[in-house]
Design an enzyme around this catalytic site. Structure first.
Site, PDB file in Angstrom:
ATOM      1  NE  ARG A  44      14.573  11.818   5.375  1.00 34.80           N
ATOM      2  CZ  ARG A  44      13.263  11.568   5.224  1.00 34.80           C
ATOM      3  NH1 ARG A  44      12.735  10.314   5.205  1.00 34.80           N
ATOM      4  NH2 ARG A  44      12.620  12.432   5.057  1.00 34.80           N
ATOM      5  CG  ASN A  92       4.613   0.392  12.438  1.00 32.33           C
ATOM      6  OD1 ASN A  92       3.957   0.828  11.647  1.00 32.33           O
ATOM      7  ND2 ASN A  92       5.568   1.154  13.061  1.00 32.33           N
ATOM      8  CD  GLU A 117      -3.368   0.387  13.252  1.00 30.61           C
ATOM      9  OE1 GLU A 117      -4.685  -0.371  13.255  1.00 30.61           O
ATOM     10  OE2 GLU A 117      -3.165   1.296  12.619  1.00 30.61           O
ATOM     11  CG  HIS A 151       0.672   3.416  13.641  1.00 24.77           C
ATOM     12  ND1 HIS A 151       1.259   3.121  12.595  1.00 24.77           N
ATOM     13  CD2 HIS A 151      -0.521   2.913  13.928  1.00 24.77           C
ATOM     14  CE1 HIS A 151       0.165   2.625  11.555  1.00 24.77           C
ATOM     15  NE2 HIS A 151      -0.885   2.418  12.646  1.00 24.77           N
ATOM     16  CB  SER A 193       4.474   9.316  14.622  1.00 27.84           C
ATOM     17  OG  SER A 193       3.688   8.539  13.390  1.00 27.84           O
TER      18      SER A 193
HETATM   19  O1  CA2 Z   1       4.298   6.245  13.292  1.00 27.49           O
HETATM   20  C1  CA2 Z   1       4.408   5.032  12.801  1.00 27.49           C
HETATM   21  O2  CA2 Z   1       5.107   4.120  13.286  1.00 27.49           O
HETATM   22  C2  CA2 Z   1       4.039   4.771  11.159  1.00 27.49           C
HETATM   23  O3  CA2 Z   1       3.489   3.574  10.969  1.00 27.49           O
HETATM   24  C3  CA2 Z   1       5.404   5.140  10.242  1.00 27.49           C
HETATM   25  C4  CA2 Z   1       5.323   5.124   8.866  1.00 27.49           C
HETATM   26  C5  CA2 Z   1       3.981   6.056   8.348  1.00 27.49           C
HETATM   27  O4  CA2 Z   1       3.790   6.177   7.159  1.00 27.49           O
HETATM   28  C6  CA2 Z   1       2.891   5.996   9.387  1.00 27.49           C
HETATM   29  O5  CA2 Z   1       1.753   6.830   8.918  1.00 27.49           O
HETATM   30  C7  CA2 Z   1       2.992   5.864  10.751  1.00 27.49           C
HETATM   31  C8  CA2 Z   1       6.390   5.432   8.004  1.00 27.49           C
HETATM   32  C9  CA2 Z   1       7.645   4.765   8.530  1.00 27.49           C
HETATM   33  C10 CA2 Z   1       8.960   5.192   7.823  1.00 27.49           C
HETATM   34  O6  CA2 Z   1       9.977   5.383   8.830  1.00 27.49           O
HETATM   35  C11 CA2 Z   1      10.927   6.185   8.513  1.00 27.49           C
HETATM   36  C12 CA2 Z   1      11.973   6.359   9.631  1.00 27.49           C
HETATM   37  C13 CA2 Z   1      12.930   7.122   9.619  1.00 27.49           C
HETATM   38  C14 CA2 Z   1      13.378   7.532   8.191  1.00 27.49           C
HETATM   39  C15 CA2 Z   1      12.512   7.395   7.164  1.00 27.49           C
HETATM   40  C16 CA2 Z   1      11.258   6.518   7.329  1.00 27.49           C
END
Ligand code: CA2
Length: 148
Positions: free
Chosen positions: A19, A75, A99, A101, A103
């Site tokens: 998602r 990450n 580090e 990310h 996004s």
């Molecule tokens: O952008 C990134 O890699 C993050 O580390 C991703 C984290 C978020 O809390 C950080 O602020 C930024 C969240 C990972 C959750 O990934 C999902 C992917 C698909 C569906 C649900 C969760």
């Protein structure tokens, strides 16, 4: 001997590809691991790729890696914004950490703008999708050639 890089992923990253593709793209965690393994092979580095939803496990992995791996691509996911314990474990590991990310956290909610990790990391890559992992591995490979 082939140097090893640890690629560590925090909570919920196992859900990648299921998602929120507008934020995280369509690739699954298995796709990201394959990308990292390909990049490692191309750069002559072994890649130890892991994901956990348990903060203590990530901390244990950082402690165990001390003196054993050349660097860590991390990450920390949501723990980025909450965890002094992970920051302390990075310092305890005495390892260089990049580090990553997927996004661009700076284009998102204000609570994602602060990281407990960034100022103890070698560098930060965010917003470039999963390519950020490949770039971090490439940087470690370049850095190892430079200091060899
Ligand atoms: O952008 C990134 O890699 C993050 O580390 C991703 C984290 C978020 O809390 C950080 O602020 C930024 C969240 C990972 C959750 O990934 C999902 C992917 C698909 C569906 C649900 C969760």
């Amino acid at each position: 001997m082939t140097a090893t890089l640890l690629v560590l992923n925090g909570p919920n990253i196992n859900m990648l590809g299921t998602r929120q593709p507008e934020l995280y793209g369509h690739e699954t965690l298995a796709d990201v691991e394959a990308l990292c393994q390909r990049q490692g092979e191309a750069r002559g580095l072994a890649i130890d790729f892991r994901q956990t939803n348990h903060e203590g496990e990530l901390i244990d992995w950082l402690h165990q890696a001390r003196g054993k791996v050349a660097g860590v691509v991390l990450n920390p996911a949501a723990w980025t914004h909450t965890s002094v314990a992970i920051r302390d474990a990075i310092l305890a590991s005495e390892l260089p950490v990049i580090e990553v990310h997927i996004s661009n956290v700076h284009r998102r909610e204000a609570f994602r703008h602060h990281s407990y990790v960034s100022d103890v990391a070698v560098g930060v890559i965010c917003g470039l999708g999963t390519h950020g992992y490949a770039l971090a591995i490439e940087h470690f490979a370049k850095r190892m050639v430079e200091i060899a």
